[in-house]
Each structure stands twice: as structure tokens, then as C-alpha cells.
Design a protein around this motif. Sequence first.
Motif, PDB file in Angstrom:
ATOM      1  N   CYS A 183       9.522   1.178  12.793  1.00 17.11           N
ATOM      2  CA  CYS A 183       7.828   1.473  13.008  1.00 17.11           C
ATOM      3  C   CYS A 183       6.946   2.107  14.344  1.00 17.11           C
ATOM      4  O   CYS A 183       6.123   2.631  14.424  1.00 17.11           O
ATOM      5  N   PHE A 184       7.739   1.040  15.264  1.00 19.90           N
ATOM      6  CA  PHE A 184       7.125   1.489  16.190  1.00 19.90           C
ATOM      7  C   PHE A 184       7.481   2.966  16.557  1.00 19.90           C
ATOM      8  O   PHE A 184       6.880   3.397  17.253  1.00 19.90           O
ATOM      9  N   ILE A 185       8.675   3.083  16.835  1.00 17.65           N
ATOM     10  CA  ILE A 185       9.064   4.501  17.399  1.00 17.65           C
ATOM     11  C   ILE A 185       8.577   5.614  16.298  1.00 17.65           C
ATOM     12  O   ILE A 185       7.820   6.642  16.745  1.00 17.65           O
ATOM     13  N   LEU A 186       8.211   5.312  14.610  1.00 17.00           N
ATOM     14  CA  LEU A 186       7.118   5.940  14.136  1.00 17.00           C
ATOM     15  C   LEU A 186       6.048   6.290  15.129  1.00 17.00           C
ATOM     16  O   LEU A 186       5.530   7.662  15.114  1.00 17.00           O
ATOM     17  N   ALA A 187       5.023   5.818  14.858  1.00 19.68           N
ATOM     18  CA  ALA A 187       4.084   5.583  15.955  1.00 19.68           C
ATOM     19  C   ALA A 187       4.087   6.268  16.917  1.00 19.68           C
ATOM     20  O   ALA A 187       3.226   7.252  17.135  1.00 19.68           O
ATOM     21  N   LEU A 213       3.498   8.409   6.905  1.00 23.57           N
ATOM     22  CA  LEU A 213       4.056   7.357   8.098  1.00 23.57           C
ATOM     23  C   LEU A 213       3.153   5.892   8.060  1.00 23.57           C
ATOM     24  O   LEU A 213       3.676   4.995   8.132  1.00 23.57           O
ATOM     25  N   ALA A 214       1.702   6.126   8.007  1.00 18.39           N
ATOM     26  CA  ALA A 214       1.368   4.805   7.507  1.00 18.39           C
ATOM     27  C   ALA A 214       2.199   4.283   6.669  1.00 18.39           C
ATOM     28  O   ALA A 214       2.005   2.968   6.081  1.00 18.39           O
ATOM     29  N   LEU A 215       1.869   4.946   5.158  1.00 18.36           N
ATOM     30  CA  LEU A 215       2.319   4.234   3.909  1.00 18.36           C
ATOM     31  C   LEU A 215       4.037   4.366   3.889  1.00 18.36           C
ATOM     32  O   LEU A 215       4.169   2.541   3.701  1.00 18.36           O
ATOM     33  N   LEU A 216       4.632   4.804   4.570  1.00 17.47           N
ATOM     34  CA  LEU A 216       5.996   4.508   5.112  1.00 17.47           C
ATOM     35  C   LEU A 216       6.220   2.838   5.880  1.00 17.47           C
ATOM     36  O   LEU A 216       6.473   1.621   5.609  1.00 17.47           O
ATOM     37  N   SER A 217       5.154   2.227   6.606  1.00 16.45           N
ATOM     38  CA  SER A 217       4.986   1.703   7.696  1.00 16.45           C
ATOM     39  C   SER A 217       3.895   0.448   6.884  1.00 16.45           C
ATOM     40  O   SER A 217       4.781  -1.213   7.085  1.00 16.45           O
ATOM     41  N   VAL A 218       3.266   0.496   6.163  1.00 15.10           N
ATOM     42  CA  VAL A 218       2.650  -0.386   5.295  1.00 15.10           C
ATOM     43  C   VAL A 218       3.709  -1.016   4.094  1.00 15.10           C
ATOM     44  O   VAL A 218       3.635  -3.034   3.982  1.00 15.10           O
ATOM     45  N   LEU A 219       4.500   0.139   3.672  1.00 16.38           N
ATOM     46  CA  LEU A 219       5.929  -0.255   3.159  1.00 16.38           C
ATOM     47  C   LEU A 219       6.481  -1.904   3.999  1.00 16.38           C
ATOM     48  O   LEU A 219       7.567  -2.507   3.405  1.00 16.38           O
ATOM     49  N   PHE A 220       7.045  -1.249   4.783  1.00 17.60           N
ATOM     50  CA  PHE A 220       7.944  -1.592   6.115  1.00 17.60           C
ATOM     51  C   PHE A 220       7.022  -2.697   6.474  1.00 17.60           C
ATOM     52  O   PHE A 220       8.260  -4.191   5.655  1.00 17.60           O
ATOM     53  N   TYR A 221       6.185  -2.609   6.886  1.00 20.29           N
ATOM     54  CA  TYR A 221       5.909  -4.608   7.360  1.00 20.29           C
ATOM     55  C   TYR A 221       5.284  -5.393   5.432  1.00 20.29           C
ATOM     56  O   TYR A 221       5.375  -6.667   6.004  1.00 20.29           O
ATOM     57  N   ALA A 222       5.348  -4.467   4.714  1.00 21.43           N
ATOM     58  CA  ALA A 222       4.644  -5.867   3.574  1.00 21.43           C
ATOM     59  C   ALA A 222       6.009  -6.557   3.320  1.00 21.43           C
ATOM     60  O   ALA A 222       5.993  -7.929   3.100  1.00 21.43           O
ATOM     61  N   THR A 223       7.229  -5.633   3.495  1.00 17.63           N
ATOM     62  CA  THR A 223       8.162  -6.207   3.161  1.00 17.63           C
ATOM     63  C   THR A 223       8.341  -7.994   4.706  1.00 17.63           C
ATOM     64  O   THR A 223       8.866  -8.818   4.050  1.00 17.63           O
ATOM     65  N   ALA A 224       8.318  -7.413   5.953  1.00 18.82           N
ATOM     66  CA  ALA A 224       8.160  -7.916   6.886  1.00 18.82           C
ATOM     67  C   ALA A 224       7.633  -9.212   6.821  1.00 18.82           C
ATOM     68  O   ALA A 224       8.233 -10.508   7.108  1.00 18.82           O
ATOM     69  N   LEU A 225       6.176  -9.511   5.741  1.00 19.38           N
ATOM     70  CA  LEU A 225       5.528 -10.285   6.273  1.00 19.38           C
ATOM     71  C   LEU A 225       6.245 -11.405   4.959  1.00 19.38           C
ATOM     72  O   LEU A 225       5.136 -12.202   4.752  1.00 19.38           O
ATOM     73  N   ILE A 226       6.495 -11.243   4.164  1.00 22.88           N
ATOM     74  CA  ILE A 226       7.524 -11.964   3.019  1.00 22.88           C
ATOM     75  C   ILE A 226       8.053 -12.478   3.489  1.00 22.88           C
ATOM     76  O   ILE A 226       8.437 -14.111   3.367  1.00 22.88           O
ATOM     77  N   ILE A 227       9.242 -12.008   4.006  1.00 28.33           N
ATOM     78  CA  ILE A 227      10.260 -12.366   4.187  1.00 28.33           C
ATOM     79  C   ILE A 227      10.594 -12.856   5.946  1.00 28.33           C
ATOM     80  O   ILE A 227      10.995 -14.119   5.763  1.00 28.33           O
ATOM     81  N   TRP A 228       9.909 -12.691   6.653  1.00 24.54           N
ATOM     82  CA  TRP A 228       9.978 -13.909   8.051  1.00 24.54           C
ATOM     83  C   TRP A 228       9.354 -14.798   7.970  1.00 24.54           C
ATOM     84  O   TRP A 228       9.917 -15.703   8.643  1.00 24.54           O
ATOM     85  N   PRO A 229       8.216 -15.353   6.774  1.00 24.90           N
ATOM     86  CA  PRO A 229       7.476 -16.398   7.621  1.00 24.90           C
ATOM     87  C   PRO A 229       8.846 -17.818   6.224  1.00 24.90           C
ATOM     88  O   PRO A 229       9.206 -18.203   6.379  1.00 24.90           O
TER      89      PRO A 229
END
Length: 292
Positions: A183-187, A213-229
Motif C-alpha cells: 500500500c505504501f508503494i502504491l501510494a 488503488l484506494a479500494l485495493l488498499s482498503v481491502l488489504f488493510y481490512a485484512t491486516a486490521l483483523i489478522i494483526w491483533p
Amino acid sequence: MPVTVTRTTITTTSSSGPGFPTTVGSPRALTQPLGLLRLLQLISTCVAFSLVASVGAWTGAMGNWSMFTWCFCFAVTLIILIVELGGLQARFPLSWRNFPITYACYAALFCLSASIIYPTTYVQFLSHGRSRDHAIAATTFSCIACVAYATEVACVIFAFISNPYLYQHQPALEWCVAVYSICFILAAVAILLNLGDCTNMLPIPFPSFLSGLALLSVLFYATALIIWPLYQFNEKYHGQPWRSMDVSCGNRHTYYVCSWDRRLAVAILTAINLLAYVADLVYSARLVFVRA
């Protein structure tokens, strides 16, 4: 008798990067990446409110909010630079380890709101002329400030995950790190395309590209928000739900950030970045709808 003047530079460890030494109390602090980023924040907010103030291009609640945002962000960023240049962190009334990054999160959201509200509720209704030109330029610098503050927040995530021990034991956590990097690279690519005026090289309109790009980043970050914690704080997945379970948190050094604190910081920053990408998705989708 000749006199020799010795220049002293104070070096300590600050919140600009957990566990990384930073030179403070010296002008050289401005030549480091974070110092240059804060100079960009300072200059862009200063130019934004100066352009608007020079022609009086703000009225009403929304105009006042935008003007307040730029002035407030300029003032606080200036204070941060003065404190770090003077090596005054120990005399600051708040916890300096947490203050700059917390402020950067709020400043990014403030400048994002001003960058959206000011042009949509005020600039578009101005007649062509000097005031409108200044207002458009101010909006541009507001967007630059937003990107600069958001970059500071995004970069801090990489500082907190600089220890591979936090994620190498679980493929799911490695996916989260991949999400932050992708996401950082895409931005960065989107920003470079826009700044380099290369948007016409894309096979689709640039607003549609940004929405994708925004939609892809939202989907990616949504998974990270669940998986990381889940994998960091749930015992079922070998996580540590309580800070006391992390032996590294027994170190009471003022500037040391233990592993559990790093895990928590990444979880919080993941949520903040997700909100920022959602806001970006809404804004870019609106641009696509308007052009359609």
C-alpha cells in the motif's frame, strides 16, 4: 592567547524511530529524513494559510475551519521542530515519545478534511481571478501537507515492525507486513504519477485509477486490521493479550519501546491508516461520479 570554540551536539534516542538514535540539539536534525518531512509540513501549511490570508479567501464556518487547520498545524509543527532542534524533549510537559506521532495522525486527518471541504464548499463558487487562483494553490499545498503528515504516520509503522521477530514466526503476520509495504508503494506511485504529470500515460482516467488503488488498499488493510491483533494478542494463536506477559517490557528505560508496545502501536496505526484509505476512497469515488 588563542581561543578554541568547540561545537557540541547532543545525541539521544527519540520517538522519531523507536530504538533508532536521532541527533537533536543541532541543525543537523533537519537534514535527516524525518526532519526534512517536517520542514515540508511546516512550509506547506504556512504557504496554504498565507495564500488564503493574502486575499481574504475564507468566509463562513467551513472557511474558518480550513484556516484554523492550516494555522494550527503550522504552529504545532513549528513547536515540534524547535523542541527537537533545541534538545528540549525532557522539558516538554507531555510524553515526547508519544506526542509527535499522535499529532501527525490528527494533522493528517485535519489537512485531509480541509483539502476536501475547502474546495468543495468554497473554492468552486469563487469567480475566476486572483482570489480563486490563490485558493486553488492553497488547496494544493493543503494536499501536500496531508500527504506529508500521512507519510510520517505510514513510515512510523515500518519503524515499529523493524524487528523481524514480531512477524516472522507466522505467515499471516508476514502478510500484514506485505500489506503495509504494498500500500505504501502504491501510494508513492500515485503521488509520483501526479507530480510528474504522467497521468495521461495510464490506460484509464486518473480518478478511476485512484479509486481502484484506494479500494485495493482498503481491502488489504481490512485484512491486516483483523489478522494483526488476532495473531499478536490472542493466546490461541500464540499471542500475548497482556503487556505483563512480555518479558521485554520489564525494561524501564525512558525511550525503549518493548515488543508488546510495538505490536499495539502497529495495530492502532493500522486502524488509522484504514480510516485514511476509506476517506480517500470516498473522495476519489466522488471525483469519478462527478466526471461521469
